[in-house]
Design an enzyme around this catalytic site. Structure first.
Site, PDB file in Angstrom:
ATOM      1  N   SER A  51       0.817  -1.227   0.000  1.00 25.90           N
ATOM      2  CA  SER A  51       0.000   0.000   0.000  1.00 25.90           C
ATOM      3  C   SER A  51       0.845   1.270   0.000  1.00 25.90           C
ATOM      4  CB  SER A  51      -0.961   0.027   1.199  1.00 25.90           C
ATOM      5  OG  SER A  51      -1.796  -1.098   1.145  1.00 25.90           O
ATOM      6  N   ARG A  52       2.014   1.201  -0.588  1.00 28.60           N
ATOM      7  CA  ARG A  52       2.888   2.383  -0.724  1.00 28.60           C
ATOM      8  C   ARG A  52       3.395   2.936   0.618  1.00 28.60           C
ATOM      9  NH1 ARG A  52       3.151   0.499  -5.246  1.00 28.60           N
ATOM     10  NH2 ARG A  52       2.652   1.624  -7.164  1.00 28.60           N
TER      11      ARG A  52
END
Ligand SMILES: Cc1cc2nc3c(=O)[nH]c(=O)nc-3n(C[C@H](O)[C@H](O)[C@H](O)COP(=O)(O)O)c2cc1C
Length: 223
Positions: A200-201
């Site tokens: 999710s970055r």
């Protein structure tokens, strides 16, 4: 701007969105200095078959202030810094001799990792360049004599003629000597960032800041 025709392959390439797995980089995982940490990650990149794991993208500043980049190969790393070899009269060579500031990235995409290095690059000792040059394949040694790196040439044929001339010049020489304009630079880092891609970055970014000769402070950055 004109609309480009719909190309699903291109669309897919532009929309690639890799979610970077489960590996992490904690402060507690980190070595006490960036050289030890880098060496461990480089060895891992080689073990995990990263393509050309010692390739780094090197940014320099031209004498007119414009940035410039290119890939070079790391040929040595220890507590003194990160060494690579090139032509001192090339664009990067001239840039660095006028302004030693550099920014570097090792883009280990397949490992979901990158290392960024910021610092200054200085020519290595001539004896270090001699030693390294002596171990290059003869073809690469001749090429160093044949190419005035980064300067224009009229044609491929003209380049091949220069190679031919250099081969003739050294035909009877047991060893090809190092051209004076060819040699190494060592990058002395002031800041080194280790980046580990996460899901999710929410990546891990741990940065070593030099504080004195061999003291390093570690800081975590937001992804
Ligand atoms: C994978 C790869 C490795 C390279 N390694 C070197 C190197 O170690 N030294 C070098 O001078 N050029 C190397 N090059 C070529 C440089 O990227 C660049 O084209 C050349 O050094 C001229 O750069 P300049 O005009 O900015 O000085 C490499 C290129 C690639 C793609």
């Amino acid at each position: 701007m004109t609309e480009s025709p719909h190309d699903p392959t291109l669309d897919a390439a532009l929309r690639t969105h890799t979610d970077y797995g489960v590996e992490k980089l904690d402060e507690s995982d980190l070595a006490g200095d960036p050289f030890t940490q880098f060496t461990a990650w480089l060895a891992e990149a080689a073990e995990r078959k990263a393509y050309e794991p010692n390739a780094m993208v090197l940014g320099t500043i031209d004498p007119d202030g414009a940035p410039s980049i290119r890939t070079v190969l790391l040929r040595g790393v220890d507590e003194r810094g990160f060494a690579f070899y090139t032509d001192y009269t090339s664009r990067k060579g001239r840039a660095l001799l006028a302004n030693p500031a550099v920014a570097v990235v090792f883009p280990w995409y397949t490992l979901h990792r990158q290392v960024k290095i910021f610092g200054h690059a200085h020519p290595v000792e001539a004896t270090d360049s001699d030693d390294y040059f002596a171990h290059r394949p003869r073809g690469a040694q001749v090429a160093a004599w044949s190419s005035d790196q980064s300067t224009p040439i009229a044609s491929r044929e003209a380049l091949e003629q220069k190679v031919h001339d250099a081969e003739e010049r050294f035909a009877d020489a047991p060893e090809v000597p190092r051209p004076e304009r060819w040699g190494g630079f060592r990058i002395v880092p002031s800041r080194v960032e280790f980046w580990q891609g996460r899901t999710s970055r929410l990546h891990d970014r741990l940065v070593f800041h030099r504080e004195g000769e061999s003291n390093w402070r570690v800081e975590r950055l937001q992804p």
